[in-house]
Design a protein around this motif. Structure first.
Motif, PDB file in Angstrom:
ATOM      1  N   ASP A 260       0.881  -1.064  -0.037  1.00  0.00           N
ATOM      2  CA  ASP A 260      -0.006  -0.126   0.038  1.00  0.00           C
ATOM      3  C   ASP A 260       0.844   1.454   0.041  1.00  0.00           C
ATOM      4  O   ASP A 260       1.602   1.429   0.931  1.00  0.00           O
ATOM      5  CB  ASP A 260      -0.845   0.053   1.361  1.00  0.00           C
ATOM      6  N   LEU A 261       0.834   2.034  -0.981  1.00  0.00           N
ATOM      7  CA  LEU A 261       1.746   3.191  -1.191  1.00  0.00           C
ATOM      8  C   LEU A 261       1.091   4.537  -0.571  1.00  0.00           C
ATOM      9  O   LEU A 261       1.768   5.464  -0.893  1.00  0.00           O
ATOM     10  CB  LEU A 261       1.944   3.528  -2.610  1.00  0.00           C
ATOM     11  N   CYS A 262       0.106   4.273   0.223  1.00  0.00           N
ATOM     12  CA  CYS A 262      -0.468   5.891   0.673  1.00  0.00           C
ATOM     13  C   CYS A 262       0.424   6.326   1.628  1.00  0.00           C
ATOM     14  O   CYS A 262       0.385   7.619   1.492  1.00  0.00           O
ATOM     15  CB  CYS A 262      -1.902   5.328   1.445  1.00  0.00           C
ATOM     16  N   LYS A 263       1.062   5.762   2.484  1.00  0.00           N
ATOM     17  CA  LYS A 263       2.072   6.533   3.525  1.00  0.00           C
ATOM     18  C   LYS A 263       3.305   7.056   2.458  1.00  0.00           C
ATOM     19  O   LYS A 263       3.609   8.264   2.983  1.00  0.00           O
ATOM     20  CB  LYS A 263       2.732   5.611   4.385  1.00  0.00           C
ATOM     21  N   LEU A 264       3.773   6.426   1.360  1.00  0.00           N
ATOM     22  CA  LEU A 264       4.729   6.736   1.017  1.00  0.00           C
ATOM     23  C   LEU A 264       4.432   8.015   0.020  1.00  0.00           C
ATOM     24  O   LEU A 264       5.150   8.874  -0.064  1.00  0.00           O
ATOM     25  CB  LEU A 264       5.173   5.526  -0.175  1.00  0.00           C
TER      26      LEU A 264
END
Length: 235
Positions: free
Chosen positions: A124-128
């Motif tokens: 999941d790339l949401c934090k990146l």
């Protein structure tokens, strides 16, 4: 103090203790330690350990207790010297060229757009992406301390995408190009040391604020993000 001068002085003090079978008195040993301790300012952890052991010896401990503490002080000094040598070697590497741009972004919008288009069941790339957005916000607001701290957070966040648990493992084992490895080594050594300095150094009588030149690792971060996009876009 200049790192080369600090290293030279520490090596001179190390030679004093290496060439002695022992100091003639506790006072002589503590005098030697008092010369070493301020030179360890470049490493908070080593300076604190050295100072703590020296203070314990100063507190009239028995020779049976003081001996191991003195040996640990020597070990701490040796480790600090090796770290400083590594920092000097690393700083001698060619730095990435910074090109001025009218765009008010630390992370290029096109790179963010690429990452948003990634669809992955594994990561999941949401934090990146949030790291990228906040780096841009901090860049526009000239929040320099936040930039270097977010940089460290970002590089600690992404190693599993590249197949490893830590960023040091990425630097040492990832099968990328030579230029990629050089960029990652700069991130892992220089940016991490600078972040540690601002994160972990207690308040002092005299402080300095970083400049953008000190905290700007945008080129190397872009190299990292482009590699992440390259491997994650594969079908």
């Amino acid at each position: 103090m200049d790192k080369f001068k600090t290293l030279k002085k520490l090596e001179e003090l190390k030679s004093q203790i290496d060439n002695k079978k022992g100091f003639e008195s506790k006072a002589e040993f503590l005098d030697w330690g008092s010369k070493v301790e301020p030179l360890l300012e470049f490493s908070v952890s080593y300076q604190e350990q050295f100072s703590e052991d020296m203070n314990k010896i100063h507190a009239n401990l028995s020779s049976q207790t003081a001996g191991p503490l003195a040996n640990r002080m020597r070990t701490t000094l040796n480790k600090a010297i090796e770290q400083l040598r590594h920092e000097i070697d690393t700083s001698s590497q060619p730095e990435a060229i910074k090109l001025s741009t009218s765009q008010k972004d630390y992370i290029h919008q096109y790179r963010i757009k690429e990452l948003r288009e990634i669809s992955s069941d594994k990561f999941d790339l949401c934090k990146l992406l949030k790291f990228c957005e906040e780096l841009n916000d901090c860049y526009r607001a000239n929040n320099l301390l936040a930039i270097i701290m977010l940089t460290r957070a970002l590089i600690d966040h992404v190693p599993p995408i590249l197949g490893f648990n830590t960023f040091s493992e990425v630097v040492n084992n990832y099968s990328g190009t030579k230029s990629f490895k050089e960029s990652m080594d700069r991130l892992n050594t220089s940016s991490r040391k600078i972040a540690d300095q601002h994160l972990h150094t207690p308040i002092r009588k005299s402080e300095t604020i970083p400049t953008m030149n000190q905290v700007d690792f945008s080129n190397d971060i872009d190299v990292l993000l482009s590699e992440i996009y390259r491997i994650m876009k594969r079908p």
